[in-house]
Every structure is written in C-alpha cells, then in structure tokens.
Design a protein around this motif. Structure first.
Motif, PDB file in Angstrom:
ATOM      1  N   PRO A  95       0.769  -1.241   0.000  1.00 21.46           N
ATOM      2  CA  PRO A  95       0.000   0.000   0.000  1.00 21.46           C
ATOM      3  C   PRO A  95       0.803   1.296   0.000  1.00 21.46           C
ATOM      4  N   LEU A  96       2.115   1.220  -0.130  1.00 22.61           N
ATOM      5  CA  LEU A  96       2.939   2.409   0.073  1.00 22.61           C
ATOM      6  C   LEU A  96       3.498   2.952  -1.243  1.00 22.61           C
ATOM      7  N   VAL A  97       3.288   4.249  -1.487  1.00 20.09           N
ATOM      8  CA  VAL A  97       3.731   4.883  -2.734  1.00 20.09           C
ATOM      9  C   VAL A  97       5.243   4.848  -2.854  1.00 20.09           C
ATOM     10  N   ARG A  98       5.943   5.287  -1.820  1.00 24.39           N
ATOM     11  CA  ARG A  98       7.412   5.327  -1.888  1.00 24.39           C
ATOM     12  C   ARG A  98       8.003   3.933  -2.111  1.00 24.39           C
ATOM     13  N   ARG A  99       7.464   2.955  -1.405  1.00 31.31           N
ATOM     14  CA  ARG A  99       7.983   1.599  -1.579  1.00 31.31           C
ATOM     15  C   ARG A  99       7.735   1.101  -2.994  1.00 31.31           C
TER      16      ARG A  99
END
Length: 371
Positions: A95-99
């Motif tokens: 769910p993480l944009v940066r990841r």
C-alpha cells in the motif's frame, strides 16, 4: 450485544475470510468483527511494523489465522476451501507509494496478480457468495481538476502504486464480467477509499506515523507536497463501509452491491497536508517541521464523489475530520503513556482504547439513524 447496526446483524455468525487481517486496517476490522460475533479467518503476512497493531489488540488470540502470502496461490486456495467462508474481504496489498518506486515488480505482483489469486480461489469455493476487494482513490486518472471523481471516471495511474491498483481494478472487472452472477461465481464489490488515519499505524512515509515518530524521537519531520489535499477519513469509516458491502453481497439482491463504490468523506472542506499536521500538533506536541515540494510524481488534488455510497448504502461517518484527528492523536498519546511503564510481564494493550473508539463510532451511527 443488544443494539446492532443493520449490517452487523447480517454479518453476525457469518464466516468471513479476511486477507491482510493483521495490517493496520485489518486489525481494526478484525477487532470490530470480533465484537459483533463474526466468525473470521485471517490470512496475512507477519506484521512488518514495530510495534504492531495486531499485537496490541490481541488479534492473534481471537482470530484463527495463518501467516502466508497471497502470492502462494495453492496455499491461499487451500485455506479458503478449508474455511468455507460466506464472504471474503480482500485487504492484503502493497500500500505504500514510496515503496512502490523501490519495489515496482513486487507492487504490481501483489496488487494485481494477488487480487487475481483471491478471486480465482473464491470462484472455485462454492460457499463464497461475495468478495469485497479494496483498492484506493488513487486508481483514477488524476487530471488535477477541481471536482470530485465518480465511479465511472477513467482509471489510470502515474506511479507504480496507483498503476498497480488500477491494474487490480481491471482484474476485478474481468472476473466480475466473466465469472459472477449467472456464470455461477461470487458477486464482487470494489471499495475505493481515501487516505486513512487512526491509531496504530506505524507505516513508513505516511503523514500520521511520520508525525508520531518525530514527536517520540525529537527528530525533524520533512513533509513533501504540504498543499496536497486528500479525502482524509478515519479507518473506522472504511471498515464500516467494507462491512456494509459484505452484508449487501449476502443479501437477496447481491447484484445491487456488486459494483465499484467510492468511500470518501462527505465534508466539503478540503484539508491539505499542512492543515492536518497543524491540527495534530495542537492535540499532542509540535515536532520540528520542514515543508517542501514533492520530489516524486504524486497527486496534488484528489477528492471522491461518494454520493452513491451515501444514498444507496446509507454509509456515513459520525465524526468530522477534526474529530477524527483528535481521536487519532488521543490513541497514540495513550499508547506512549502506557509504553513508558510497560514490561515483558505487562506488555502494552490497546484493545480497550480501540474498542472504546469503535463503540463511540457505532453509537454515533445509531444516534444519526434515530434523528
């Protein structure tokens, strides 16, 4: 429990299989569902956060589950077949944009192919009557316009995370068109929610967890894109929506619920990142804040038109945004006060605080229904 909401009455005693049950949203959902007597089975990776909300709420001791990856199709299918659920709620995701920039292949695999795994296993399990798939508000092709996105607006994605969720939407559409309804498969609903806040999230690169870490460590907090607006909402608003959709899919007319639904706040006032941070600071303490423009492509303005869910589901939130922020800050304050005196013999539990907020939310819904 004597007073129950309509969707709770439907789900009480039903068998619900939840992927991602030990994550942030999944832990809140599992706790609420346990409260109302839902028979659950969880399927999730081990929490990758410390502390882990699932541990603080005692989820493992109350919800039968297994630690496994949705990318392992055979194991997933076997788990669903064994449990013979009435309905699935698919929360598991990257769910993480940066990841997603660091791990694009994993992001696309989990969010798109992982969704296909869940739907494929569900359609081969005769007990399953419905599947609620969770995507995001970021599946829309963001045109930076001033009005809110509706369910029939074009799907798109400019970064690996949003593109992977848009791909998941296409997977869902393909399964719904090919295998649901008259084809004999389960009815499928999609929930597109906004940016969630609430106690117990320690994920990387999220506003509230970053705020909490800055307060606790005394380190500087750098915020990207402080003027970006988001449809902020408490995690309970989405858990409530997922429960209402699951109940709808178990009704005598599941086709009315088997579609995409926006689950965004009805409050018209837009809250930029900067404003949310300032409210948090007044409710706890102010860390050293630095604002800068976003170094990565990310939506600047994004809002959802959720009239469909409000009008047809009766979905609403009893707390306004500022109340949600206050409740979130109170949850974390209590946790760190308790952590200061915790020990191996007496670990921190936040189940009572979480149940208290769930009860307050439920009573707010019941009061609104009476007025």
């Amino acid at each position: 429990m004597t007073d129950m909401l309509p969707f709770e009455t439907v789900l009480r005693g039903k068998k619900v299989f939840v992927t991602g049950h030990s994550g942030f949203t999944g832990s809140w959902l599992s706790t609420w569902f346990d409260l109302i007597g839902v028979e659950q089975y969880g399927y999730s990776l081990a929490p990758d956060q410390t502390p882990a909300l699932a541990d603080l709420l005692g989820v493992a001791g109350r919800v039968p589950s297994e630690t496994a990856d949705i990318m392992d199709y055979d194991r997933l299918a076997a788990a669903i077949t064994r449990f013979q659920p009435d309905v699935l709620i698919h929360l598991a995701a990257q769910p993480l944009v940066r990841r997603s920039y660091r791990e694009p292949l994993r992001t696309f695999a989990v969010n798109a192919l992982g969704t296909a795994h869940v739907l494929e296993a569900a359609r081969h399990t005769s007990s399953v009557r419905g599947v609620v798939c969770i995507t995001t508000d970021k599946v829309y092709e963001n045109r930076e316009w001033d009005w809110a996105y509706r369910e029939n607006d074009p799907i798109g994605g400019k970064d690996p995370y949003s593109a992977s969720k848009a791909a998941a939407e296409m997977v869902i559409k393909g399964y719904a068109s090919s295998f649901s309804g008259d084809a004999g498969g389960p009815a499928i609903a999609t929930a597109r929610g906004g940016n969630i806040i609430g106690g117990g999230d320690w994920s990387e690169d999220r506003l509230v967890p970053d705020f909490v870490r800055a307060v606790v460590t005394g380190e500087q907090l750098t915020l990207r894109f402080p003027e970006a607006t988001r449809p902020w909402q408490h995690v309970l608003a989405l858990v409530q929506g997922y429960g209402m959709l699951a109940a709808g899919l178990l009704s005598n007319e599941p086709e009315k619920y088997a579609r995409a639904w926006n689950l965004g706040p009805r409050e018209l006032q837009q809250y930029p990142v900067r404003r949310v941070m300032e409210i948090l600071a007044t409710q706890w303490q102010r860390p050293d804040l630095v604002y800068l423009d976003a170094p990565l492509a990310e939506a600047g303005a994004l809002a959802l038109d959720s009239r469909l869910a409000h009008d047809r589901l009766g979905w609403q939130a009893p707390w306004r945004v500022e109340e949600m922020i206050r409740k979130t800050a109170a949850w974390y304050r209590t946790y760190y006060e308790r952590a200061a005196s915790a020990s191996a013999e007496h670990p921190v539990s936040m189940r009572d605080v979480t149940l208290g907020q769930i009860d307050t939310w439920r009573r707010g819904l019941m009061q609104a229904a009476r007025t």
